[in-house]
Write a protein that holds these residues in place. Structure first.
Motif, PDB file in Angstrom:
ATOM      1  N   TYR A   1      -7.113 -88.198 -39.529  1.00  0.00           N
ATOM      2  CA  TYR A   1      -6.476 -88.833 -40.516  1.00  0.00           C
ATOM      3  C   TYR A   1      -6.897 -90.291 -40.353  1.00  0.00           C
ATOM      4  CZ  TYR A   1      -2.875 -91.759 -43.046  1.00  0.00           C
ATOM      5  OH  TYR A   1      -2.243 -92.569 -44.073  1.00  0.00           O
ATOM      6  N   SER A   2      -6.857 -90.855 -39.018  1.00  0.00           N
ATOM      7  CA  SER A   2      -7.105 -92.072 -38.852  1.00  0.00           C
ATOM      8  C   SER A   2      -8.608 -92.353 -38.803  1.00  0.00           C
ATOM      9  CB  SER A   2      -6.660 -92.476 -37.356  1.00  0.00           C
ATOM     10  OG  SER A   2      -7.241 -93.633 -36.751  1.00  0.00           O
ATOM     11  N   ALA A   3      -9.473 -91.697 -38.256  1.00  0.00           N
ATOM     12  CA  ALA A   3     -11.105 -91.669 -38.462  1.00  0.00           C
ATOM     13  C   ALA A   3     -11.258 -91.714 -39.862  1.00  0.00           C
ATOM     14  CB  ALA A   3     -11.516 -90.598 -37.607  1.00  0.00           C
ATOM     15  N   PHE A   4     -11.058 -90.753 -40.702  1.00  0.00           N
ATOM     16  CA  PHE A   4     -11.312 -90.773 -42.163  1.00  0.00           C
ATOM     17  C   PHE A   4     -10.927 -92.019 -42.786  1.00  0.00           C
ATOM     18  CE2 PHE A   4     -11.398 -85.922 -43.069  1.00  0.00           C
ATOM     19  CZ  PHE A   4     -12.694 -85.745 -42.368  1.00  0.00           C
ATOM     20  N   ALA A   5      -9.788 -92.565 -42.648  1.00  0.00           N
ATOM     21  CA  ALA A   5      -9.323 -93.607 -42.955  1.00  0.00           C
ATOM     22  C   ALA A   5     -10.047 -94.999 -42.718  1.00  0.00           C
ATOM     23  CB  ALA A   5      -7.530 -94.097 -42.719  1.00  0.00           C
ATOM     24  N   ASN A   6     -10.448 -95.098 -41.376  1.00  0.00           N
ATOM     25  CA  ASN A   6     -11.061 -96.184 -40.991  1.00  0.00           C
ATOM     26  C   ASN A   6     -12.747 -96.162 -41.016  1.00  0.00           C
ATOM     27  OD1 ASN A   6      -8.802 -97.570 -39.844  1.00  0.00           O
ATOM     28  ND2 ASN A   6      -8.796 -96.213 -38.151  1.00  0.00           N
ATOM     29  N   THR A   7     -13.293 -94.957 -41.518  1.00  0.00           N
ATOM     30  CA  THR A   7     -14.641 -94.730 -41.839  1.00  0.00           C
ATOM     31  C   THR A   7     -14.970 -94.556 -43.424  1.00  0.00           C
ATOM     32  OG1 THR A   7     -14.712 -93.518 -39.923  1.00  0.00           O
ATOM     33  CG2 THR A   7     -16.637 -93.735 -41.158  1.00  0.00           C
ATOM     34  N   GLU A   8     -15.379 -93.516 -44.158  1.00  0.00           N
ATOM     35  CA  GLU A   8     -15.633 -93.453 -45.343  1.00  0.00           C
ATOM     36  C   GLU A   8     -14.781 -92.463 -46.003  1.00  0.00           C
ATOM     37  OE1 GLU A   8     -17.580 -95.398 -47.304  1.00  0.00           O
ATOM     38  OE2 GLU A   8     -18.040 -96.552 -45.465  1.00  0.00           O
ATOM     39  N   GLY A   9     -13.592 -91.827 -45.461  1.00  0.00           N
ATOM     40  CA  GLY A   9     -12.946 -91.302 -46.380  1.00  0.00           C
ATOM     41  C   GLY A   9     -13.399 -89.551 -45.704  1.00  0.00           C
ATOM     42  N   GLY A  10     -12.483 -88.624 -46.311  1.00  0.00           N
ATOM     43  CA  GLY A  10     -13.177 -87.277 -46.125  1.00  0.00           C
ATOM     44  C   GLY A  10     -11.905 -86.309 -46.662  1.00  0.00           C
ATOM     45  N   ILE A  11     -12.200 -85.063 -46.324  1.00  0.00           N
ATOM     46  CA  ILE A  11     -11.107 -84.034 -46.731  1.00  0.00           C
ATOM     47  C   ILE A  11     -10.828 -83.160 -45.613  1.00  0.00           C
ATOM     48  CG2 ILE A  11     -10.769 -81.870 -48.288  1.00  0.00           C
ATOM     49  CD1 ILE A  11     -12.706 -83.302 -50.263  1.00  0.00           C
ATOM     50  N   ILE A  12      -9.311 -82.961 -45.253  1.00  0.00           N
ATOM     51  CA  ILE A  12      -9.045 -81.951 -44.310  1.00  0.00           C
ATOM     52  C   ILE A  12      -8.484 -80.576 -44.971  1.00  0.00           C
ATOM     53  CG2 ILE A  12      -7.255 -81.692 -42.572  1.00  0.00           C
ATOM     54  CD1 ILE A  12      -7.160 -84.814 -42.312  1.00  0.00           C
ATOM     55  N   LEU A  13      -8.915 -79.634 -44.336  1.00  0.00           N
ATOM     56  CA  LEU A  13      -8.653 -78.364 -44.946  1.00  0.00           C
ATOM     57  C   LEU A  13      -7.910 -77.582 -43.942  1.00  0.00           C
ATOM     58  CD1 LEU A  13     -11.976 -76.786 -46.596  1.00  0.00           C
ATOM     59  CD2 LEU A  13     -10.173 -78.165 -47.629  1.00  0.00           C
TER      60      LEU A  13
ATOM     61  N   GLY B   1       0.098 -92.674 -33.388  1.00  0.00           N
ATOM     62  CA  GLY B   1       0.697 -92.780 -31.959  1.00  0.00           C
ATOM     63  C   GLY B   1       1.481 -94.220 -31.653  1.00  0.00           C
ATOM     64  N   GLY B   2       1.524 -95.036 -32.518  1.00  0.00           N
ATOM     65  CA  GLY B   2       2.193 -96.229 -32.434  1.00  0.00           C
ATOM     66  C   GLY B   2       1.349 -97.463 -31.682  1.00  0.00           C
ATOM     67  N   ASN B   3       0.637 -96.913 -30.974  1.00  0.00           N
ATOM     68  CA  ASN B   3      -0.433 -97.991 -30.298  1.00  0.00           C
ATOM     69  C   ASN B   3      -1.775 -98.221 -30.658  1.00  0.00           C
ATOM     70  OD1 ASN B   3      -1.953 -99.470 -28.447  1.00  0.00           O
ATOM     71  ND2 ASN B   3      -0.946 -98.637 -26.621  1.00  0.00           N
ATOM     72  N   PRO B   4      -1.939 -99.519 -31.425  1.00  0.00           N
ATOM     73  CA  PRO B   4      -3.516 -99.402 -32.137  1.00  0.00           C
ATOM     74  C   PRO B   4      -4.533 -99.590 -31.178  1.00  0.00           C
ATOM     75  CG  PRO B   4      -2.117-101.568 -31.910  1.00  0.00           C
ATOM     76  CD  PRO B   4      -1.113-100.708 -31.613  1.00  0.00           C
ATOM     77  N   LEU B   5      -4.511 -99.803 -29.848  1.00  0.00           N
ATOM     78  CA  LEU B   5      -5.463 -99.996 -28.874  1.00  0.00           C
ATOM     79  C   LEU B   5      -6.113 -98.677 -28.478  1.00  0.00           C
ATOM     80  CD1 LEU B   5      -4.449-102.946 -26.820  1.00  0.00           C
ATOM     81  CD2 LEU B   5      -6.209-102.840 -28.618  1.00  0.00           C
ATOM     82  N   THR B   6      -5.050 -97.586 -28.579  1.00  0.00           N
ATOM     83  CA  THR B   6      -5.204 -96.289 -28.180  1.00  0.00           C
ATOM     84  C   THR B   6      -5.269 -95.166 -29.398  1.00  0.00           C
ATOM     85  OG1 THR B   6      -2.905 -95.772 -27.417  1.00  0.00           O
ATOM     86  CG2 THR B   6      -4.579 -96.786 -25.798  1.00  0.00           C
ATOM     87  N   GLY B   7      -4.598 -95.668 -30.547  1.00  0.00           N
ATOM     88  CA  GLY B   7      -4.666 -94.548 -31.510  1.00  0.00           C
ATOM     89  C   GLY B   7      -5.593 -94.926 -32.903  1.00  0.00           C
ATOM     90  N   THR B   8      -6.485 -95.809 -32.547  1.00  0.00           N
ATOM     91  CA  THR B   8      -7.353 -96.160 -33.784  1.00  0.00           C
ATOM     92  C   THR B   8      -8.627 -95.264 -33.468  1.00  0.00           C
ATOM     93  OG1 THR B   8      -6.382 -98.493 -33.834  1.00  0.00           O
ATOM     94  CG2 THR B   8      -8.747 -97.958 -34.836  1.00  0.00           C
TER      95      THR B   8
ATOM     96  N   ASP C   1     -14.266 -87.079 -34.190  1.00  0.00           N
ATOM     97  CA  ASP C   1     -13.662 -88.337 -34.433  1.00  0.00           C
ATOM     98  C   ASP C   1     -13.658 -88.891 -32.857  1.00  0.00           C
ATOM     99  OD1 ASP C   1     -12.630 -87.231 -36.753  1.00  0.00           O
ATOM    100  OD2 ASP C   1     -11.019 -86.121 -35.727  1.00  0.00           O
ATOM    101  N   TYR C   2     -13.763 -90.228 -33.123  1.00  0.00           N
ATOM    102  CA  TYR C   2     -13.852 -90.808 -31.467  1.00  0.00           C
ATOM    103  C   TYR C   2     -12.976 -91.960 -31.485  1.00  0.00           C
ATOM    104  CZ  TYR C   2     -16.703 -94.489 -33.455  1.00  0.00           C
ATOM    105  OH  TYR C   2     -17.024 -95.726 -34.173  1.00  0.00           O
ATOM    106  N   ARG C   3     -12.268 -92.259 -30.428  1.00  0.00           N
ATOM    107  CA  ARG C   3     -11.420 -93.431 -30.058  1.00  0.00           C
ATOM    108  C   ARG C   3     -12.278 -94.866 -30.082  1.00  0.00           C
ATOM    109  NH1 ARG C   3      -8.839 -91.920 -26.117  1.00  0.00           N
ATOM    110  NH2 ARG C   3      -6.675 -91.222 -26.981  1.00  0.00           N
ATOM    111  N   CYS C   4     -11.832 -95.845 -31.038  1.00  0.00           N
ATOM    112  CA  CYS C   4     -12.500 -97.079 -31.043  1.00  0.00           C
ATOM    113  C   CYS C   4     -12.350 -97.939 -29.778  1.00  0.00           C
ATOM    114  CB  CYS C   4     -11.901 -97.818 -32.292  1.00  0.00           C
ATOM    115  SG  CYS C   4     -12.416 -97.066 -33.984  1.00  0.00           S
ATOM    116  N   SER C   5     -13.286 -98.581 -29.735  1.00  0.00           N
ATOM    117  CA  SER C   5     -13.581 -99.498 -28.344  1.00  0.00           C
ATOM    118  C   SER C   5     -12.709-100.712 -28.931  1.00  0.00           C
ATOM    119  CB  SER C   5     -14.925 -99.785 -28.171  1.00  0.00           C
ATOM    120  OG  SER C   5     -15.395-100.628 -29.464  1.00  0.00           O
TER     121      SER C   5
END
Length: 492
Positions: free
Chosen positions: A33-45, A123-130, A138-142
């Motif tokens: 959900y976070s990865a799609f929202a921060n990139t170009e969107g997508g569909i989860i089935l 997860g409440g923490n933007p540094l580890t949950g973005t 999906d990959y955790r953002c630097s």
């Protein structure tokens, strides 16, 4: 009844994330959900397995209504997701054909989040949950990518920031004079032409008074546009402008190059634009035709397109990012790369009509020189130019960590590289002909000349003379000194 094949075509336009749901929501759904929202969107089935060959296999979910309710409860929990960007239309239960009988799946369409709401984290923490999407995972953002999204979410344009420690001494006087001369030539009646330099910089948004300090301080835009390179890198440590001409496809080295840190010129954004815009268009074919005022047309939509691409890269760059601005000119295309993600979806940008400039003050400065559009029509004009040149459509691609946007403009039949450039060296600017050559000869013989003198020597009217001289200044053939009635034209 829907089929899983109905979703397959979406792989070209949005990411599909197939997740099996057995008794509850998969934990990894929130990273997606976070990865799609921060990139170009997508569909989860949910209720679907993905086979090793990439095909989708429906397995179904036993209690779809309960799963849907659990999803809504969780996505609206700020301790789980920083923001809910979904509407009721984005989550639905579909019945699809299974291997033996129809099964229910949950379809969740996650749009790209507006930049004002990014980064979307879990997860409440933007540094580890973005998270962001990269390929099929999906990959955790630097921290760098996270900070870039935070900068873009700001309501205040970053290039308007006043730099308390940077005075007008950081400005290259030659650059400022060149900009003012070009403005007075293109807009001779503009009210700012008569202003002293300090007042002019304030009007332009390049400088302003600093509280508690005497004298003016530069804004980030003023430093980028007019400053010396060694002053710019103090504020923007990764600042680097790079232009390359590569006439042999796949060659290990460039044929010619201009860089901001070479030390033999100021290295700022304005002079880079001025030097490179002429190089980009030097060997594009020019039609032999006259406009309604019988002034030779020395420009085509493709000329305008590559100039627009250059300005776009400069005004949309995230100069606090780690990537450089790179312009690469090949025989059949020009590639423009700038640091930073797109602030609007790629497909929206290519459609035109919407502008969300990262550096609006830089855009204002270039707009005064008629170097760019302000209505979001720049990319639309590039697409029209490619169609007219019988070229492939322009393409845009965004890569992440560090963020970079690349625009590729194919040149098609508008390119004259095959006629004017060889592997042994770069193309050269064609020798001006007709009235342009007469202007150059007149200035060479008579030295600095006023417009009325050139006008009389050519035997043309004032309107035509103004247009001709303005065009020659923009093309770098001549330059101006002085302002208003004291303006004179000199060889560049």
């Amino acid at each position: 009844m829907a089929k899983l094949s109905d979703f397959a075509h979406l792989r070209e336009h949005a990411r599909l994330e197939a997740k099996r749901a057995q008794g509850g929501l998969p934990k990894s759904i929130w990273e997606t959900y976070s990865a799609f929202a921060n990139t170009e969107g997508g569909i989860i089935l949910l209720g679907v397995d993905e086979e090793p060959d990439g095909s989708l296999k429906p397995v179904g979910i036993s209690h779809p209504e309960r799963l849907e309710r659990d999803f809504w409860n969780t996505v609206n929990n700020p301790n789980r997701a920083s923001v809910n960007i979904l509407t009721s239309h984005d989550v639905r239960i579909d019945t699809v054909e299974g291997p033996e009988e129809p099964v229910d799946i949950l379809v969740i369409t996650v749009p790209r989040a507006p930049r004002e709401l990014r980064p979307v984290f879990v997860g409440g923490n933007p540094l580890t949950g973005t998270y962001r999407r990269n390929g099929e995972g999906d990959y955790r953002c630097s921290p760098e990518s996270y900070q870039a999204m935070v900068r873009d979410a700001s309501a205040s344009p970053l290039d308007t920031l006043l730099l308390d420690e940077v005075t007008t001494d950081a400005i290259s006087p030659d650059t400022l004079a060149s900009y003012r001369n070009m403005l007075s030539s293109l807009r001779p009646n503009h009210p700012w032409n008569e202003l002293p330099d300090e007042d002019f910089l304030i009007k332009l948004g390049a400088a302003g008074p600093s509280a508690g300090s005497a004298g003016l301080r530069l804004t980030r835009a003023g430093l980028l546009m007019f400053g010396y390179e060694h002053e710019i890198v103090r504020e923007f440590p990764s600042f680097f402008l790079d232009y390359r001409e590569i006439y042999e496809e796949g060659a290990a080295r460039w044929t010619d190059r201009i860089t901001s840190n070479s030390g033999d010129w100021s290295g700022n954004v304005f002079e880079f634009w001025f030097r490179v815009s002429n190089r980009l268009t030097a060997d594009l074919r020019k039609p032999f035709e006259l406009d309604n005022n019988q002034l030779r047309v020395d420009s085509t939509p493709m000329h305008d397109a590559v100039r627009e691409g250059l300005v776009n890269a400069l005004i949309h760059a995230d100069y606090l990012g780690r990537r450089p601005v790179v312009v690469q000119k090949y025989r059949n295309r020009v590639e423009f790369s700038n640091p930073g993600d797109m602030r609007v979806p790629v497909e929206v940008a290519l459609q035109g009509g919407i502008s969300d400039t990262r550096n609006p003050t830089l855009m204002k400065m270039f707009s005064l020189l008629a170097a760019c559009e302000r209505a979001g029509s720049g990319l639309d004009a590039i697409q029209r130019a490619c169609r007219q040149a019988q070229a492939e459509p322009p393409t845009m691609h965004v890569s992440y960590d560090p963020d970079c946007t690349k625009l590729v403009v194919p040149l098609g039949t508008a390119s004259a590289f095959a006629d004017s450039a060889t592997a042994s060296g770069p193309a050269t600017l064609a020798t001006p002909s007709g009235e342009r050559q007469r202007v150059l000869r007149y200035i060479e013989m008579h030295g600095p000349s006023k417009r009325i003198e050139i006008q009389e020597a050519l035997g043309v009217g004032s309107t035509k003379a103004k247009r001709l001289l303005s065009a020659m200044v923009a093309e770098g053939l001549i330059r101006t000194e002085g302002a208003s009635n004291q303006t004179v034209y000199l060889l560049a």
